[in-house]
Design a protein around this motif. Structure first.
Motif, short mmCIF file in Angstrom:
data_model
loop_
_atom_site.label_atom_id
_atom_site.label_comp_id
_atom_site.label_asym_id
_atom_site.label_seq_id
_atom_site.Cartn_x
_atom_site.Cartn_y
_atom_site.Cartn_z
N LEU A 177 0.85 -1.18 0.00
CA LEU A 177 0.00 0.00 0.00
C LEU A 177 0.90 1.23 0.00
O LEU A 177 1.76 1.38 0.88
N TYR A 178 0.68 2.10 -0.96
CA TYR A 178 1.53 3.27 -1.10
C TYR A 178 0.84 4.50 -0.53
O TYR A 178 -0.35 4.75 -0.80
N VAL A 179 1.60 5.24 0.28
CA VAL A 179 1.05 6.41 0.97
C VAL A 179 1.86 7.67 0.67
O VAL A 179 1.67 8.70 1.32
N GLY A 180 2.77 7.61 -0.29
CA GLY A 180 3.57 8.77 -0.64
C GLY A 180 4.28 8.55 -1.95
O GLY A 180 4.47 7.40 -2.39
N CYS A 181 4.68 9.63 -2.62
CA CYS A 181 5.38 9.50 -3.89
C CYS A 181 6.31 10.69 -4.09
O CYS A 181 6.22 11.70 -3.38
N ALA A 182 7.19 10.56 -5.05
CA ALA A 182 8.13 11.63 -5.38
C ALA A 182 7.48 12.68 -6.26
O ALA A 182 6.56 12.39 -7.03
N GLY A 183 7.99 13.88 -6.15
CA GLY A 183 7.66 14.92 -7.12
C GLY A 183 8.65 14.87 -8.26
O GLY A 183 9.67 14.18 -8.21
N GLY A 184 8.37 15.62 -9.31
CA GLY A 184 9.25 15.58 -10.47
C GLY A 184 9.32 16.91 -11.20
O GLY A 184 8.53 17.82 -10.95
N GLU A 185 10.29 17.00 -12.12
CA GLU A 185 10.44 18.19 -12.95
C GLU A 185 11.30 17.83 -14.15
O GLU A 185 12.24 17.03 -14.05
N ASP A 186 10.99 18.44 -15.29
CA ASP A 186 11.76 18.23 -16.51
C ASP A 186 12.86 19.27 -16.65
O ASP A 186 12.64 20.46 -16.37
N ALA A 187 14.04 18.81 -17.09
CA ALA A 187 15.10 19.71 -17.52
C ALA A 187 15.20 19.59 -19.04
O ALA A 187 15.41 18.49 -19.57
N ASN A 188 15.02 20.71 -19.72
CA ASN A 188 15.03 20.74 -21.18
C ASN A 188 16.25 21.55 -21.64
O ASN A 188 16.35 22.75 -21.35
N LEU A 189 17.16 20.90 -22.34
CA LEU A 189 18.46 21.47 -22.66
C LEU A 189 18.64 21.48 -24.17
O LEU A 189 18.25 20.53 -24.86
N ARG A 190 19.21 22.55 -24.70
CA ARG A 190 19.31 22.64 -26.15
C ARG A 190 20.60 23.31 -26.59
O ARG A 190 20.96 24.38 -26.10
N LEU A 366 14.54 13.91 -16.74
CA LEU A 366 13.46 13.95 -15.75
C LEU A 366 14.06 13.76 -14.37
O LEU A 366 14.67 12.72 -14.08
N MET A 367 13.89 14.76 -13.53
CA MET A 367 14.36 14.71 -12.15
C MET A 367 13.21 14.30 -11.24
O MET A 367 12.07 14.73 -11.44
N ARG A 368 13.50 13.49 -10.25
CA ARG A 368 12.51 13.07 -9.25
C ARG A 368 13.12 13.20 -7.86
O ARG A 368 14.30 12.90 -7.66
N SER A 369 12.29 13.60 -6.90
CA SER A 369 12.71 13.59 -5.51
C SER A 369 11.50 13.72 -4.60
O SER A 369 10.52 14.38 -4.94
N SER A 370 11.60 13.08 -3.45
CA SER A 370 10.58 13.27 -2.42
C SER A 370 10.91 14.46 -1.52
O SER A 370 10.15 14.79 -0.62
N VAL A 371 12.05 15.11 -1.78
CA VAL A 371 12.47 16.30 -1.04
C VAL A 371 12.62 17.44 -2.04
O VAL A 371 13.51 17.42 -2.91
N ASP A 372 11.77 18.43 -1.96
CA ASP A 372 11.75 19.50 -2.95
C ASP A 372 13.08 20.23 -3.06
O ASP A 372 13.53 20.56 -4.16
N SER A 373 13.73 20.47 -1.93
CA SER A 373 14.99 21.20 -1.98
C SER A 373 16.08 20.38 -2.67
O SER A 373 16.95 20.93 -3.35
#
Length: 488
Positions: A177-190, A366-373
């Protein structure tokens, strides 16, 4: 194939799953599956609506005597990740998935199966269609475009749903049973590059790295699998100083949330140095294969003759691109201090693609972390690497994590039900992936949320498979949970 699958238990769930496999539904091409589910709800005579972002919501009244129970939202997403082996002819916007039974599993022929999240969506459909279940008020929420940005969850308006408990069906290990998950954000590089002419006396070779396992960039990142993009530029870096090999184009990886399994590129080198180039790359690839012997036993390298390209990527950009890819963080960055075995922070160097017409090379992470900082600090590291190399850097698609609530009433209820049925308490976990619960909980902060599901292996890759026995257990657990939802 279909007759065998639809005869599995529970038959109603597998019936709807088979129907979903026949409807093309890659992310951003979901019109047909949304129409299918919308018509499904209408044909049942249930209140059905489609919102402005493509979410389908179907509401089913409580069965007699259950009207005083808390309302339950059954939630899953309709889109799937379109991944296939390079030798497989398949158009995900047109062709059905060729699902079949392989021992204890259902899998697909050379493509992703779509059990993520097709099994969860099929379970919700089966609940809506069943006439012999006991449950309180049900609202089924089929979200849009989860895999490439969680657009449906982001666009869901407050006040549309009235339930109290969210049962998300997008987890991939039965008995957990899952009660938490990571947040995420994309890094787009060109990078923007200048074209250079191909010098005389040169020949062209296609470099292909194939056979890696890939997988889900959240769930499978802990498995320390190889990254085809990293390997491609590792070989280029080793060979360049001695052979002067030049890069004309590159096409590595695909989706931001899939670990890259393959990378291809066109190289140009002096004809007299072809054998030296092959020897250098073969030797370095052998070292890499030895390093990854346990995780990537089937990875392959090929260098084959091809037609000379019209132009080359300028040499300075090639060098800067190569160094930036090699320096870019990738994989597990830090494990969680509070939950043993959980990845806290990671990044997937997902794709590297050149575009000759626009003279650009685009890199997606794609970056993921359960700690925003920690996620923010990882972004600064990637930003520093690519800005030093002269690339343009943009961040997008940030979404929040889901903070665990160990005092959750529905958690206690489901733990008790599972122990009563199966003689053991289910594990309570957080997941290093982006569940929609984090976003949905921000819009509906009153919801008590749990995520659970059957056992799915290798999602986001052509090896994806779902365990048949655990689908039955998942369904039975869901049915008994709905029967035992607390009163309001």
């Amino acid at each position: 194939m279909s007759k065998v699958i639809v005869d599995l238990e529970p038959k109603l769930l597998w019936k709807y799953f088979y129907q979903l496999t026949q409807i093309p539904r890659p992310s951003n091409h979901e019109e047909k599956v949304q129409e299918f589910v919308y018509n499904f709800g209408k044909e049942l005579g249930l209140e059905t609506l489609k919102d402005e972002v493509g979410n389908i919501i179907i509401k089913k009244p409580a069965t007699p005597g259950m009207e005083n129970r808390k309302g339950v939202i059954l939630q899953g997403h309709l889109d799937m990740v379109p991944q296939k082996n390079s030798d497989k002819e398949h158009d995900f916007t047109k062709d059905p998935i060729e699902a079949y039974i392989d021992g204890d599993w259902v899998t697909a022929n050379g493509t992703t199966l779509g059990a993520d999240n097709g099994i969860g969506a099929s379970a919700a459909m089966a609940v809506l269609a069943s006439d012999n279940l006991k449950h309180g008020p049900i609202e089924a929420l089929f979200t849009a475009t989860e895999e490439t940005g969680m657009d449906g969850a982001e666009g869901l308006k407050p006040g549309v749903l009235q339930g109290d408990i969210l049962l998300n069906t997008d987890s991939e290990d039965e008995g957990e049973l899952y009660v938490g998950c990571a947040g995420g954000e994309d890094a787009n590089l060109r990078f923007t590059y200048a074209e250079e002419n191909v010098p005389d006396g040169m020949v062209a070779l296609e470099l292909a790295i194939t056979g890696l396992k890939g997988g889900h960039s959240g769930m499978d990142i802990i498995l320390q699998r190889g990254n085809a993009n990293k390997l491609f530029f590792r070989l280029l870096q080793v060979a360049y100083p001695e052979t002067g090999v030049r890069l004309a184009s590159v096409n590595g990886g695909s989706l931001r949330n899939a670990i890259p399994r393959e990378a291809f590129g066109i190289l140009v080198v002096e004809e007299a140095k072809v054998e030296q180039l092959k020897a250098l790359m073969d030797a370095e690839f052998a070292l890499a294969k030895n390093e990854l012997a346990k995780t990537e036993p089937d990875m392959q390298l090929s260098l084959t003759s091809t037609d000379l390209p019209a132009e080359l990527i300028d040499e300075l950009t090639q060098v800067r691109l190569t160094q930036a890819i090699l320096a870019c963080p990738n994989g597990v960055i830090r494990m969680s201090d509070s939950m043993p075995g959980l990845v806290e922070t990671s990044v997937n160097l997902a794709s590297v693609k050149s575009e000759n017409e626009g003279k650009t090379i685009s890199i997606a992470c794609l970056m993921r972390s359960s700690v925003d900082s920690a996620k923010a600090d990882l972004g600064r590291s990637i930003d520093a690497v690519f800005r030093l190399a002269g690339a343009e850097v943009k961040f997008s698609g940030a979404y929040p994590g889901w903070q665990p609530n160990m005092d959750s009433p529905i958690l206690k209820t489901m733990q008790g039900i599972y122990e009563g049925k199966y003689g053991k308490i289910p594990q309570v976990k957080a997941i290093h992936a982006g569940l929609e619960c984090g976003i949905l909980g921000g819009t509906y902060p009153n919801w008590d949320m749990i995520s659970f599901g059957p056992t799915i292996r290798f999602p986001h890759s052509p090896d994806e498979k779902v365990n048949i026995e655990t689908v039955k257990k998942f369904w039975d657990f869901l049915v008994e949970t709905l029967e035992n939802i607390p009163t309001k």
